[in-house]
Enzyme design. Structure first.
Site, mmCIF file in Angstrom:
data_model
loop_
_atom_site.group_PDB
_atom_site.id
_atom_site.type_symbol
_atom_site.label_atom_id
_atom_site.label_comp_id
_atom_site.label_asym_id
_atom_site.label_seq_id
_atom_site.Cartn_x
_atom_site.Cartn_y
_atom_site.Cartn_z
ATOM 1 N N CYS A 214 -11.687 -0.706 -8.831
ATOM 2 C CA CYS A 214 -11.635 -2.171 -8.809
ATOM 3 C C CYS A 214 -11.201 -2.684 -10.176
ATOM 4 O O CYS A 214 -11.953 -3.352 -10.881
ATOM 5 C CB CYS A 214 -12.992 -2.750 -8.410
ATOM 6 S SG CYS A 214 -12.945 -4.532 -8.061
ATOM 7 N N HIS B 131 1.488 3.186 -6.961
ATOM 8 C CA HIS B 131 2.421 3.847 -7.883
ATOM 9 C C HIS B 131 2.420 5.320 -7.513
ATOM 10 O O HIS B 131 1.362 5.909 -7.301
ATOM 11 C CB HIS B 131 1.975 3.649 -9.332
ATOM 12 C CG HIS B 131 2.895 4.270 -10.351
ATOM 13 N ND1 HIS B 131 4.275 4.189 -10.269
ATOM 14 C CD2 HIS B 131 2.636 4.977 -11.484
ATOM 15 C CE1 HIS B 131 4.812 4.811 -11.312
ATOM 16 N NE2 HIS B 131 3.841 5.307 -12.058
#
Length: 493
Positions: A45, A132
């Site tokens: 997070c 990514h």
């Protein structure tokens, strides 16, 4: 594990590098319905994890967060962000087994350990997503054959993902399916739904590949997005104070000048940024950019070659294994630069003044964007991908510098981007030292003193044509047109 890209044949490499398709708006008519009733668990997070999760929850999806046991027991920042925003938070063992879709949004450096920990807990036929592809492409992570692996990569920092969504829009996003992991053939449908839930479909989505995303992303962030901006700030400030300019004023001129000039870049590309200069200043900035490109082209090409062939990743991962000695050394050196240590300045500088006095800044940005774009395209990356990873993201990174200097930029970007930025800057600063020392105060930050706007017509036409005909301007005009159209659609809704 071994570098996945290097295991492919030349034909496969070129095919993956060249995969890029701007998706039609109608392809997202179903929104995020494909994953509407799924249990979606986000691992981590941080900036991307929190802001993507907020957008996805607001889009009607079921979102929870899983964190390492220590992060929960010690109530670390990630736990605080998730709980303060009303999300369910649990351990890997508690949440992963029920997850239909697991989003790995941990820092790049933690991908291998995070995926290694959660993969045995994932149920048969679940989906693993990234924002990514470094872990897949550069580290060669092998994912269980029954798991679908997709990527949804917003082309901006996580905070901007949220802000654009709240404005009823979104940020351009790249999606991909790992060709080794699409057992049910629904990877693209999952990626589209995920992108729609974050708001990406409102701004434009590119269907690409893990490889094209990684190679172009690494190149952009190392060179123009972070490296050239940091080099301009560090070298520009050093030379301005060496020529007698007040340190605080020089800091403001660069800190907010980078933001202001790249804002012009965002709206109308290099053409618009250059058009904000007077005709004599435009020609001077153009000539300076051409000189900079001659000096820097070998460095840009080296970075692209090292990225393509895996040398950059190997070097960075060796630094990871060595407790980040190089990264931490370069971070400390950056904090000690005159730019970072200068006080704030309360002198008013108008928007146009930033352009008039920013000839050096404009030349650095123009040179960096064009060099990065050219290096990517020359390596087989499609021009649309190269545009998003060079020109498009530059204003977003410059905004970070405006907020809190280079420190803010290096905190917000990924650990991979920070290392690449320092690697580039460490080479570029000494490479440009003699050139910047030869520049006049007018070129660096005072602006042209001559009142006449007269220039040779033929030369001005030649310069304007050269600016407008560069490949990044041609594809940029097309892609910005798509985004404008989509923003109108989003606003109408």
């Amino acid at each position: 594990m071994s570098n996945y890209f290097n295991t492919l044949s030349l034909r496969e490499k070129l095919g993956q590098l060249g995969k890029c398709r701007f998706m039609k708006r109608e392809e997202f008519n179903d929104g995020c319905n494909f994953i509407k009733d799924w249990n979606i668990v986000i691992v981590g997070c941080g900036a991307q994890g929190l802001n993507q999760g907020l957008n996805m929850r607001d889009s009607g999806l079921n979102i929870s967060y899983t964190l390492r046991d220590a992060a929960i027991s010690e109530k670390r920042q990630s736990w605080q962000w998730a709980t303060e925003n009303g999300f369910t938070v649990g351990s890997y063992a508690e949440l992963i087994p029920q997850a239909d879709l697991v989003l790995n949004l941990t820092p790049d450096k933690q991908h291998t350990s995070a995926v290694t920990a959660v993969m045995p807990l994932m149920k048969q036929g679940a989906t693993l997503a990234y924002s990514h592809g470094f872990n897949i492409v550069e580290e060669g992570m092998q994912i269980r054959s029954d798991i679908t692996v997709v990527m949804v990569a917003p082309k901006c920092p996580g905070t901007e993902v949220r802000e654009e969504y709240k404005r009823g829009f979104g940020v351009p996003t790249l999606i991909a399916v790992h060709p080794e992991n699409d057992p049910q053939g629904n990877g693209l449908a999952i990626a589209k739904a995920y992108a729609s839930a974050t708001g990406g479909d409102r701004a434009g989505v590119l269907e690409s590949s893990f490889i094209a995303e990684v190679k172009s992303d690494l190149m952009g962030e190392q060179t123009i997005l972070c490296g050239m901006l940091q080099t301009a700030a560090v070298l520009g400030h050093k030379q301005l104070i060496a020529q007698g300019m007040d340190a605080a004023y020089a800091r403001k001129l660069l800190q907010y000048g980078l933001e202001t000039t790249t804002e012009g870049l965002k709206h109308g590309g290099i053409t618009n940024m250059m058009d904000r200069l007077s005709n004599p200043a435009k020609i001077l900035a153009f000539d300076m950019a051409e000189e900079l490109k001659v000096i820097l082209r070998p460095l840009f090409q080296k970075h692209m070659d090292d990225i393509i062939e895996g040398r950059f990743s190997a070097t960075m991962m060796a630094d990871w294994a060595n407790d980040d000695v190089n990264l931490l050394t370069w971070r400390a050196e950056t904090a000690e630069t005159s730019f970072e240590k200068s006080p704030e300045c309360d002198t008013e500088i108008s928007e146009q003044e930033y352009y008039d006095k920013g000839i050096f800044v404009v030349a650095m940005i123009k040179a960096g964007v064009e060099l990065a774009f050219d290096a990517m395209v020359d390596s087989g990356i499609i021009n649309a991908s190269a545009y998003y990873e060079s020109l498009h993201e530059t204003p977003l990174i410059a905004n970070c510098i405006a907020r809190n200097m280079l420190h803010e930029m290096n905190v917000v970007i990924s650990d991979t981007a920070e290392y690449g930025n320092y690697l580039f800057t460490h080479a570029a600063v000494p490479l440009l030292a003699d050139y910047t020392a030869s520049l006049t105060l007018e070129q660096l930050g005072e602006g042209l003193k001559e009142s006449s706007n007269n220039v040779d017509n033929a030369r001005l036409i030649e310069v304007n044509e050269a600016i407008r005909s560069h490949g990044v301007e041609v594809i940029g005009k097309e892609l910005r047109g798509y985004m404008t159209d989509m923003k109108k659609i989003a606003s109408a809704k």
